[in-house]
Design a protein around this motif. Structure first.
Motif, PDB file in Angstrom:
ATOM      1  N   GLU A 651       0.827  -1.215   0.000  1.00  0.00           N
ATOM      2  CA  GLU A 651       0.000   0.000   0.000  1.00  0.00           C
ATOM      3  C   GLU A 651       0.862   1.266   0.000  1.00  0.00           C
ATOM      4  O   GLU A 651       0.453   2.307  -0.507  1.00  0.00           O
ATOM      5  N   GLU A 652       2.085   1.157   0.597  1.00  0.00           N
ATOM      6  CA  GLU A 652       3.013   2.301   0.660  1.00  0.00           C
ATOM      7  C   GLU A 652       3.821   2.435  -0.636  1.00  0.00           C
ATOM      8  O   GLU A 652       4.671   3.307  -0.760  1.00  0.00           O
ATOM      9  N   GLY A 653       3.636   1.515  -1.591  1.00  0.00           N
ATOM     10  CA  GLY A 653       4.332   1.614  -2.880  1.00  0.00           C
ATOM     11  C   GLY A 653       5.576   0.758  -2.990  1.00  0.00           C
ATOM     12  O   GLY A 653       6.365   0.911  -3.925  1.00  0.00           O
ATOM     13  N   ILE A 654       5.785  -0.171  -2.036  1.00  0.00           N
ATOM     14  CA  ILE A 654       6.958  -1.070  -2.097  1.00  0.00           C
ATOM     15  C   ILE A 654       6.450  -2.442  -2.529  1.00  0.00           C
ATOM     16  O   ILE A 654       5.576  -3.017  -1.872  1.00  0.00           O
ATOM     17  N   ASP A 655       6.994  -2.982  -3.654  1.00  0.00           N
ATOM     18  CA  ASP A 655       6.476  -4.270  -4.121  1.00  0.00           C
ATOM     19  C   ASP A 655       6.801  -5.387  -3.130  1.00  0.00           C
ATOM     20  O   ASP A 655       7.747  -5.292  -2.345  1.00  0.00           O
ATOM     21  N   ARG A 656       6.023  -6.459  -3.188  1.00  0.00           N
ATOM     22  CA  ARG A 656       6.064  -7.538  -2.199  1.00  0.00           C
ATOM     23  C   ARG A 656       7.455  -8.194  -2.108  1.00  0.00           C
ATOM     24  O   ARG A 656       7.963  -8.462  -1.018  1.00  0.00           O
ATOM     25  N   ALA A 657       8.084  -8.465  -3.259  1.00  0.00           N
ATOM     26  CA  ALA A 657       9.399  -9.139  -3.277  1.00  0.00           C
ATOM     27  C   ALA A 657      10.466  -8.273  -2.589  1.00  0.00           C
ATOM     28  O   ALA A 657      11.281  -8.765  -1.806  1.00  0.00           O
ATOM     29  N   THR A 658      10.446  -6.956  -2.897  1.00  0.00           N
ATOM     30  CA  THR A 658      11.418  -6.040  -2.284  1.00  0.00           C
ATOM     31  C   THR A 658      11.184  -5.950  -0.775  1.00  0.00           C
ATOM     32  O   THR A 658      12.138  -5.973   0.018  1.00  0.00           O
ATOM     33  N   ALA A 659       9.894  -5.859  -0.374  1.00  0.00           N
ATOM     34  CA  ALA A 659       9.570  -5.768   1.052  1.00  0.00           C
ATOM     35  C   ALA A 659      10.053  -7.009   1.802  1.00  0.00           C
ATOM     36  O   ALA A 659      10.574  -6.923   2.919  1.00  0.00           O
ATOM     37  N   SER A 660       9.906  -8.184   1.176  1.00  0.00           N
ATOM     38  CA  SER A 660      10.365  -9.433   1.791  1.00  0.00           C
ATOM     39  C   SER A 660      11.887  -9.432   1.966  1.00  0.00           C
ATOM     40  O   SER A 660      12.422  -9.846   2.995  1.00  0.00           O
ATOM     41  N   LYS A 661      12.598  -8.909   0.935  1.00  0.00           N
ATOM     42  CA  LYS A 661      14.063  -8.823   1.001  1.00  0.00           C
ATOM     43  C   LYS A 661      14.504  -7.846   2.099  1.00  0.00           C
ATOM     44  O   LYS A 661      15.457  -8.098   2.839  1.00  0.00           O
ATOM     45  N   LEU A 662      13.761  -6.734   2.213  1.00  0.00           N
ATOM     46  CA  LEU A 662      14.082  -5.738   3.241  1.00  0.00           C
ATOM     47  C   LEU A 662      13.854  -6.302   4.647  1.00  0.00           C
ATOM     48  O   LEU A 662      14.631  -6.025   5.571  1.00  0.00           O
ATOM     49  N   LEU A 663      12.812  -7.107   4.802  1.00  0.00           N
ATOM     50  CA  LEU A 663      12.574  -7.763   6.096  1.00  0.00           C
ATOM     51  C   LEU A 663      13.719  -8.716   6.451  1.00  0.00           C
ATOM     52  O   LEU A 663      14.128  -8.821   7.602  1.00  0.00           O
ATOM     53  N   ASP A 664      14.232  -9.419   5.415  1.00  0.00           N
ATOM     54  CA  ASP A 664      15.389 -10.309   5.634  1.00  0.00           C
ATOM     55  C   ASP A 664      16.597  -9.513   6.119  1.00  0.00           C
ATOM     56  O   ASP A 664      17.335  -9.954   7.012  1.00  0.00           O
ATOM     57  N   LEU A 665      16.818  -8.334   5.511  1.00  0.00           N
ATOM     58  CA  LEU A 665      17.927  -7.468   5.940  1.00  0.00           C
ATOM     59  C   LEU A 665      17.751  -7.019   7.390  1.00  0.00           C
ATOM     60  O   LEU A 665      18.702  -7.002   8.169  1.00  0.00           O
ATOM     61  N   LEU A 666      16.519  -6.655   7.750  1.00  0.00           N
ATOM     62  CA  LEU A 666      16.241  -6.216   9.123  1.00  0.00           C
ATOM     63  C   LEU A 666      16.437  -7.360  10.111  1.00  0.00           C
ATOM     64  O   LEU A 666      16.933  -7.155  11.219  1.00  0.00           O
ATOM     65  N   ARG A 667      16.074  -8.587   9.690  1.00  0.00           N
ATOM     66  CA  ARG A 667      16.297  -9.750  10.557  1.00  0.00           C
ATOM     67  C   ARG A 667      17.791 -10.007  10.730  1.00  0.00           C
ATOM     68  O   ARG A 667      18.257 -10.292  11.826  1.00  0.00           O
ATOM     69  N   ARG A 668      18.546  -9.892   9.618  1.00  0.00           N
ATOM     70  CA  ARG A 668      19.994 -10.141   9.680  1.00  0.00           C
ATOM     71  C   ARG A 668      20.699  -9.149  10.603  1.00  0.00           C
ATOM     72  O   ARG A 668      21.612  -9.495  11.338  1.00  0.00           O
ATOM     73  N   ASP A 669      20.247  -7.886  10.570  1.00  0.00           N
ATOM     74  CA  ASP A 669      20.848  -6.860  11.429  1.00  0.00           C
ATOM     75  C   ASP A 669      20.211  -6.830  12.821  1.00  0.00           C
ATOM     76  O   ASP A 669      20.510  -5.932  13.617  1.00  0.00           O
ATOM     77  N   ALA A 670      19.316  -7.788  13.082  1.00  0.00           N
ATOM     78  CA  ALA A 670      18.640  -7.911  14.385  1.00  0.00           C
ATOM     79  C   ALA A 670      17.801  -6.681  14.723  1.00  0.00           C
ATOM     80  O   ALA A 670      17.596  -6.359  15.890  1.00  0.00           O
ATOM     81  N   GLU A 671      17.341  -5.953  13.693  1.00  0.00           N
ATOM     82  CA  GLU A 671      16.427  -4.828  13.921  1.00  0.00           C
ATOM     83  C   GLU A 671      15.020  -5.344  14.226  1.00  0.00           C
ATOM     84  O   GLU A 671      14.258  -4.718  14.950  1.00  0.00           O
ATOM     85  N   VAL A 672      14.662  -6.510  13.613  1.00  0.00           N
ATOM     86  CA  VAL A 672      13.414  -7.191  13.972  1.00  0.00           C
ATOM     87  C   VAL A 672      13.752  -8.629  14.346  1.00  0.00           C
ATOM     88  O   VAL A 672      14.740  -9.194  13.858  1.00  0.00           O
ATOM     89  N   ILE A 673      12.950  -9.205  15.225  1.00  0.00           N
ATOM     90  CA  ILE A 673      13.213 -10.561  15.718  1.00  0.00           C
ATOM     91  C   ILE A 673      12.022 -11.446  15.345  1.00  0.00           C
ATOM     92  O   ILE A 673      10.857 -11.072  15.556  1.00  0.00           O
ATOM     93  N   GLU A 674      12.328 -12.625  14.797  1.00  0.00           N
ATOM     94  CA  GLU A 674      11.279 -13.580  14.440  1.00  0.00           C
ATOM     95  C   GLU A 674      10.915 -14.372  15.698  1.00  0.00           C
ATOM     96  O   GLU A 674      11.711 -15.167  16.188  1.00  0.00           O
TER      97      GLU A 674
END
Length: 685
Positions: A651-674
């Motif tokens: 809805e914010e204009g970021i396609d689904r594949a890119t958003a998924s990749k960005l979430l992976d980056l945030l997980r790798r940097d421990a900015e978000v925790i699964e």
């Protein structure tokens, strides 16, 4: 002739030599003015021509000769300044042998015991300064009777059990203020890495420093030690057997820290080096001479040549030091000869230390704090980066190193020092070394559709400190594969391939590099400066367009200058020309094209190396993080569904594949925790 008469004759002979030689007479005057207590005598340049018999006697009976020379020195000082002679009490004559008479530590044998020897090596560790009682004075507490003992032949200071005069038991006490006490320090000197035979452990020897030699060297220094080889009586024998190690009682110590003295360059060598430098294709010959058994990889070999020659370190008026050393990282598929390149550099560099990531710890790379078995004191032991000071540190499989150990390299690579704060020891050691490292891709092979940070298991903070990073990919190519196969087949059949035809012999190239590093300090010409400035501004101008990545930063600008200076050093030129700058820019562009390219847009983006993420991701990454935070707050502290985050991102204009990749980056940097599969939460919660 009696022994007393011999000593008197020796004293007289040295007095005649010191008074008769104008140079030493002047040195003694300076020694008195500067309040120094030792005089260095150059054995082969001065004493050998004046009194060869004294030189022979020094090598055979050094203790007697040093005592006589020291007494002669005292007599001369006493004549010229009696007050200082009384104040100083004693003086020491120190004898310096030539490099020709130095011997390897591993060649020291029992036949040299008691003789004057000269060795060179690296100071591995040192004890804190202590105090040695040469002559102990004991006084009886009952009758005041005094006894003097010479402790030089003893390993401990033991008072007599009974007073010789009144017979009182345990009444003798040490009178420290009236005893002769000198400063004392022990160092461990290890043979140089380039001297150690392949497959063998480096040998070391204990060296005792006394008086004004104490604290004259530090761990990591390359030193020359002249002294008397003796049995190490401090050990009291090994177990029940009368077996002792050896120790050198140092008479003279000199640090070779700022010199490539271990690479001996004769006048003939210098003429050959100068002749080579005049050749128009000398740079190409040097590059071809680096690991000629490895086919191709010309750009990487040129980068390694630049690393070997190095730039020019600079000290700014405000005290800031800018490094001249060039750091290079090779990332490549298995079987692409990375380790062979590294081993070759370890052999050819005038000063090099080779280590691997799995076999190295933080202490092994920087410095370790060790407890001395004799005194129980803590002291420093130099690590690989300190031992490689003024040389090259070669680290293979750097990605296999533990993360906590890799952090130790950050300071050494940029500030070029190693700071230690352990066991009450606060110290800063020099680590002015170029780093050549190799790493394997995290996925087994390098994936071209992923960034370098995703491909290699190294932190961004370490990657950004390398001046040049190269990717070596093993891609099938019929023509290239045939050339490699032909090259390897020729090598195995004993036939020399084309790459060996125009190379410089390894020994001469090593001397050429040492000569260039020691004597050549190129300065940028106006044309070279203009080329670099123009390139930098053009690359920066690309970043001004909206949505364009940052192509280059000031850190890369300094790297360009270092590469330009190294290109000039290869020609032994005192000036770096526009051509040198062009070669440096071409090499830098190769690095940028292989590593600093955004794999999706194809544009140069230095942020991939500096931050680990392409510039286009920065804003989108912040948006995705905001979405996670917002959803987490709305759910009143409950874990957020990944699916909800992806929907909000769309809805914010970021396609689904890119958003998924960005979430992976945030997980790798421990900015978000699964929290569990499909559910995440922000780290701060």
């Amino acid at each position: 002739m009696s022994e007393v008469q011999q000593v008197e004759d020796l004293v007289k002979a040295f007095e005649e030599f010191l008074r008769g030689d104008e140079k030493y007479s002047e040195r003694i005057n300076l020694m008195i003015i500067n309040r120094q207590r030792s005089l260095v005598v150059d054995v082969d340049h001065d004493l050998l021509f004046a009194r060869k018999d004294l030189v022979d006697l020094l090598l055979e009976r050094p203790k007697q000769v040093i005592e006589a020379a020291s007494k002669a020195l005292f007599n001369i000082v006493n004549e010229r300044d009696p007050e200082y002679a009384r104040e100083a009490v004693s003086f020491t004559a120190r004898f310096k042998l030539t490099p020709m008479e130095r011997m390897s530590i591993r060649r020291l044998r029992s036949s040299q015991l008691g003789r004057f020897v000269a060795i060179d090596g690296i100071v591995l560790r040192q004890t804190p300064p202590m105090h040695y009682i040469k002559v102990a004075k004991f006084r009886c507490t009952q009758c005041g009777f005094e006894v003097t003992l010479n402790t030089e032949l003893s390993t401990s200071v033991q008072p007599p059990k009974k007073c010789p005069q009144c017979g009182a038991v345990n009444s003798m006490i040490l009178v420290a203020e009236e005893s002769e006490i000198v400063d004392w320090q022990k160092i461990i000197v290890q043979e140089r890495p380039e001297e150690t035979p392949s497959g063998q452990l480096p040998r070391s020897v204990e060296v005792i420093l006394t008086d004004d030699l104490v604290d004259s060297v530090k761990p990591g220094d390359r030193v020359i030690v002249d002294g008397i080889l003796e049995l190490n009586l401090y050990e009291r024998g090994r177990g029940k057997l009368p077996v002792f190690s050896k120790v050198i009682k140092a008479n003279y110590v000199e640090s070779m820290q700022k010199d490539f003295a271990e690479v001996e360059i004769t006048p003939e060598d210098e003429r050959e080096i100068r002749r080579l430098a005049m050749e128009p294709d000398i740079r190409d010959r040097i590059i071809a001479s680096i690991a000629p058994s490895i086919y191709g990889l010309e750009d990487i070999k040129e980068a390694i040549a630049c690393l070997l020659f190095g730039g020019v370190p600079k000290e700014l008026p405000d005290g800031t030091r800018i490094r001249g050393d060039i750091h290079v990282l090779l990332i490549g598929d298995p079987g692409t000869a990375k380790s062979q390149l590294l081993k070759y550099v370890a052999r050819i560099a005038p000063r090099a230390v080779y280590t691997t990531g799995k076999g190295s710890t933080a202490a092994g790379l920087t410095a370790a704090v060790v407890r001395d078995g004799l005194t129980g004191e803590f002291y420093l032991e130099a690590g690989a980066l300190v031992l490689a000071d003024m040389g090259v540190a070669v680290i293979d499989e750097i990605d296999k190193m533990d993360a906590k150990d890799r952090v130790a390299m950050h300071e050494a690579m940029e500030q070029q020092t190693v700071s230690i704060a352990k066991a009450g020891i606060l110290a800063t050691l020099n680590a002015r070394a170029s780093v050549l490292a190799a790493a394997n891709p995290a996925f087994g092979r390098y994936l071209p559709n992923r960034t370098v940070v995703e491909n290699v298991d190294l932190p961004v903070t370490l990657l950004s400190r390398f001046d040049l990073i190269f990717i070596i990919r093993d891609e099938p190519n019929v023509e290239r594969d045939r050339s490699i196969a032909d090259h390897v087949a020729k090598l195995h059949s004993g036939e020399l391939p084309q790459s060996f035809r125009n190379i410089i012999k390894m020994d001469l190239l090593r001397k050429y590099i040492a000569y260039a590093r020691k004597y050549v300090k190129p300065v940028l010409t106006k044309e070279a400066k203009d080329k670099i400035v123009e390139f930098y501004t053009q690359m920066r101008a690309r970043s001004l367009q909206e949505g364009s990545p940052v192509a280059i930063t000031a850190r890369q600008l300094e790297a360009l200058i270092r590469l330009t200076e190294a290109e000039a050093k290869m020609r032994l030129s005192s000036v770096a020309t526009a051509e040198d700058a062009e070669r440096a820019i071409r090499l830098f562009m190769r690095f940028l094209q292989s590593v600093g390219i955004d794999v999706e847009t194809g544009k140069p983006d230095i942020n991939i190396i500096m931050t680990g993420k392409p510039s286009r991701y920065q804003e989108q990454l912040a948006k995705v993080k905001e979405i996670v935070d917002r959803l987490f707050q709305n759910s009143q502290g409950k874990a957020v569904k990944v699916e909800d985050v992806l929907r909000e991102a769309e809805e914010e204009g970021i396609d689904r594949a890119t958003a998924s990749k960005l979430l992976d980056l945030l997980r790798r940097d421990a900015e978000v925790i699964e929290v569990k599969p499909g559910y995440i939460r922000p780290r701060s919660s």
